[in-house]
Enzyme design. Structure first.
Site, PDB file in Angstrom:
ATOM      1  N   GLY A   1      -7.927   9.370   0.261  1.00  0.00           N
ATOM      2  CA  GLY A   1      -8.513  10.133   1.195  1.00  0.00           C
ATOM      3  C   GLY A   1      -8.718  11.521   0.728  1.00  0.00           C
ATOM      4  O   GLY A   1      -8.931  12.319   1.763  1.00  0.00           O
TER       5      GLY A   1
ATOM      6  N   HIS B   1       0.848  -1.107  -0.029  1.00  0.00           N
ATOM      7  CA  HIS B   1      -0.079   0.069   0.017  1.00  0.00           C
ATOM      8  C   HIS B   1       0.845   1.220   0.135  1.00  0.00           C
ATOM      9  O   HIS B   1       1.983   1.210   0.591  1.00  0.00           O
ATOM     10  CB  HIS B   1      -0.885  -0.079   1.058  1.00  0.00           C
ATOM     11  CG  HIS B   1      -2.027   1.040   1.143  1.00  0.00           C
ATOM     12  ND1 HIS B   1      -1.898   2.352   1.325  1.00  0.00           N
ATOM     13  CD2 HIS B   1      -3.367   1.151   0.780  1.00  0.00           C
ATOM     14  CE1 HIS B   1      -2.835   3.218   1.266  1.00  0.00           C
ATOM     15  NE2 HIS B   1      -3.801   2.223   0.831  1.00  0.00           N
TER      16      HIS B   1
ATOM     17  N   GLU C   1      -4.083   2.424  -7.040  1.00  0.00           N
ATOM     18  CA  GLU C   1      -4.388   3.436  -6.156  1.00  0.00           C
ATOM     19  C   GLU C   1      -3.616   4.456  -6.348  1.00  0.00           C
ATOM     20  O   GLU C   1      -2.473   4.766  -5.825  1.00  0.00           O
ATOM     21  CB  GLU C   1      -4.486   2.921  -4.574  1.00  0.00           C
ATOM     22  CG  GLU C   1      -5.315   1.707  -4.343  1.00  0.00           C
ATOM     23  CD  GLU C   1      -5.570   1.657  -2.822  1.00  0.00           C
ATOM     24  OE1 GLU C   1      -6.847   1.470  -2.514  1.00  0.00           O
ATOM     25  OE2 GLU C   1      -4.582   1.940  -1.928  1.00  0.00           O
TER      26      GLU C   1
END
Ligand code: 13P
Length: 252
Positions: A173, A97, A167
């Protein structure tokens, strides 16, 4: 090529036992309430994996962790091994991530090593890639994602044990997302790189999720793109109604 859609929730560093249990129970109830055509995964923090596993009992929702070490056991203070994750009931682990790449300096090479170890232990991996805003503004998106795929996906990876998540770092976010065309372009190019690395057969079967500000309102548009096979959801996975509305709006 039919690829089973996946809706995965990355809870990140959120959730104590009580609220994690409530959230997992709500997701489980909602998945059970309707015939679903996609695969669901929730990835809580390590500390509540066991609690969440219990809360998911009887529901078709897989349990995933957010990272693992590459060793089976040993002198690695604070780390968690792939075997520990299967032992607690995980079938998935998120690797690479961007928050781990940034906060812990994880390299493609390390992520690849972790993925090999995870596969050896019987875990399926969700390997994350994605460009920063600076890289996007310099027109490097496809190059960055290709390099990350080539470096962090093991040569032995198959569509059965590996899922890719694209991503864009600047979309995480922030409420911002690339245009649908941009998402499709990146996913299609990722699939081409996967074909080069793993062969066309595996690449065509491998799921590529989109992640970064996925919400109920944009789920339909993003998840109906030809090379988008689901979503890795952060913030919106912390509310069962939003998480399940993403699935509903995507026709899952
Ligand atoms: P948000 O959905 O909060 O943008 O997070 C995406 C993400 O990082 C999932 O792994």
């Amino acid at each position: 090529m039919v690829r089973k859609m996946m809706i995965a929730g990355n809870w990140k560093m959120n959730g104590l036992s009580a609220d994690g249990m409530v959230l997992a129970k709500e997701v489980a109830a909602s998945v059970k309430a309707k015939k679903r055509i996609c695969e669901f995964v929730v990835c809580p923090p390590f500390t509540i994996l066991a609690v969440v596993k219990k809360a998911l009992r009887g529901a078709k929702v897989a349990l995933g962790a957010q990272d693992c070490h590459f060793d089976e056991k040993g002198a690695h203070t604070g780390d968690i091994s792939p075997l520990m994750l299967t032992d607690v009931g995980c079938s998935y682990v998120i690797l690479g991530h961007s928050e781990r790449r940034a906060d812990h300096g994880e390299s493609d090479e390390l992520i690849c090593r972790k993925a090999e170890a995870a596969h050896k232990a019987g875990l399926k991996t969700i390997i994350c890639i994605g460009e920063t805003l600076a890289q996007r503004e310099k027109g490097e998106t496809i190059d960055v994602c290709s390099k990350q795929i080539l470096g962090s996906v093991p040569v032995s990876a198959t569509a059965a044990d590996t899922v890719i998540a694209y991503e864009p770092v600047w979309a995480i976010g922030t409420g911002k997302t690339p245009t649908a065309q941009d998402v499709e372009d990146v996913h299609a190019s990722v699939r081409k790189v996967l074909a080069k690395k793993l062969g066309k057969g595996q690449a065509n079967k491998m799921r590529i999720l989109y992640g970064g500000s996925v919400k109920p309102a944009n789920a339909k548009e993003l998840l109906s793109l030809p090379d988008v096979d689901g979503a890795l959801v952060g913030g919106a996975s912390l509310k069962a109604v939003d998480f399940m509305a993403i699935a509903d709006n995507a026709g899952c």
